[in-house]
Enzyme design. Structure first.
Site, short mmCIF file in Angstrom:
data_model
loop_
_atom_site.label_atom_id
_atom_site.label_comp_id
_atom_site.label_asym_id
_atom_site.label_seq_id
_atom_site.Cartn_x
_atom_site.Cartn_y
_atom_site.Cartn_z
CE LYS A 21 -3.47 -2.81 1.86
NZ LYS A 21 -4.48 -3.23 3.36
CG ASP A 49 -10.22 -0.24 4.81
OD1 ASP A 49 -9.27 -0.43 3.76
OD2 ASP A 49 -9.25 -1.18 5.75
CD GLN A 90 -3.51 -4.20 6.47
OE1 GLN A 90 -3.64 -3.48 5.74
NE2 GLN A 90 -3.97 -5.08 6.17
#
Ligand code: NAP
Length: 318
Positions: free
Chosen positions: A66, A133, A110
């Site tokens: 990422k 997200d 994460q």
């Protein structure tokens, strides 16, 4: 009751491979000018903060990819790493600090977090406008209502892929196998938004194969290596395999792979496989996403797309 084609039907003439790398590259090429525009109008790059807890190798590898992709696209990224023993309160304090920083447009925590952490509290603490997200209940609500907002990256990538290859969704019967908050549920809502008729299956579905065989578009997001096979695929269906599973048993590999891929297994000692048997999928589907190289490459590209979208909304530059 729909009449479905017999599962013994012959091979699809030439299954189309839905290549994630091509779509990923297109998404990236659309992001670059938007980053430039933001730089010249807002005087700064979009900012992404990634919070990593513990040292799980898979999570570390995802976070590395990422941050590398962000750098490649000119997106400012920061990685905040904390040991697995961190408390929920300490993690919440980090999120609050990032919420308050003007130059951070996007925050990603994460997953999975260690078991002692209250994951829902942490995800719920991220400002919805920075929730890159799309996991915050506010954004889940917007998604459910079909209103604009940040959408979970993997299912949004699948929709992008289907559109890229001109696969019609309106009026089609889409079956989504898996109902997780991260993939299955948002996938179903996005397909519904595209006017598909959607059926969601899960571990308590009594006859998974019978339901899957009614699908024009079958999306597998289960996390079980090659669980879906010829019994689950209607000949001519479009199959999207979201699953990513590593196989390191040769007996298991023999059950799943063609002789050519077995040779790769023998060389590397392991292989990635999706939730759908790759041989059956290639034989029966009209179009399918391979594993690896299908859905996988899209997730990070969509994360970058969400980052620039969040930055544009926050700065008013569009
Ligand atoms: P998850 O949270 O474990 O959810 C799995 C879902 O599958 C659950 O809804 C579960 O049902 C259902 N399920 C499990 N066994 C089943 C069975 N035998 N029959 C029918 N349904 C069954 O997994 P996830 O996070 O959604 O991920 C799914 C897969 O996608 C994994 O392989 C993951 O690695 C992969 N993934 C890939 C990407 C990517 O970028 N390509 C991104 C995210 C995830 P219940 O709800 O009843 O338990």
């Amino acid at each position: 009751m729909r009449i479905v084609s017999p599962i013994s039907a012959g091979p699809s003439s030439q299954a189309k491979i839905l290549d994630g790398k091509t779509v990923r590259d297109q998404i990236k090429s659309e992001i670059r000018p938007r980053v430039e525009r933001l730089r010249s109008h807002a005087g700064r790059a979009p900012g992404l903060a990634v919070v990593l807890v513990g040292n799980d190798p898979a999570s570390e590898s995802y976070v590395r990819s990422k941050t590398l992709t962000a750098a490649e696209l000119g997106i400012h990224s920061e990685q905040i790493t904390r040991p697995a023993e961190i408390t929920t309160e300490a993690l919440l304090a980090i999120v609050q600090e990032l919420n308050g920083r003007e130059e951070i447009d996007a925050i990603l925590v994460q997953l999975p977090l260690p078991a002692h952490i209250d994951t829902q509290r942490v995800l719920g603490a991220v400002l919805p406008e920075k929730d890159v997200d799309g996991f915050h209940p506010f954004n889940v609500g917007l998604l459910t209502m079909g209103r604009p907002g940040l959408k979970p990256c993997t299912p949004a990538g699948v929709i992008r892929m289907l559109k890229h290859y001109g696969i019609a969704m309106a009026g089609k019967h889409a079956v989504v196998a898996g109902r997780s908050d991260i993939v299955g549920k948002p996938m179903s809502l996005l397909l519904l938004q595209e006017n598909a008729t959607v059926t969601i299956c899960h571990s308590k579905t009594p006859d998974l194969a019978a339901v899957c065989r009614t699908a024009d578009i079958l999306v597998a997001a289960i996390g079980r290596p090659a669980l879906l096979n010829a019994n689950h695929i209607r000949p001519g269906a479009v199959v999207v395999d979201v699953g990513v599973n590593r196989i390191d048993s040769r007996t298991e590999a023999e059950r799943i792979f063609s002789p050519e891929r077995l040779a790769v297994f023998d060389k590397n000692g392991s292989l990635l496989v999706g939730d759908v048997n790759p041989v059956d999928m290639a034989r029966l589907a009209s179009a399918y996403t391979p594993v690896p190289g299908g859905v996988g490459p899209l997730t990070i590209a969509m994360l970058m797309s969400n980052t620039i979208e969040a930055a544009e909304r926050r700065t008013g530059v569009a």
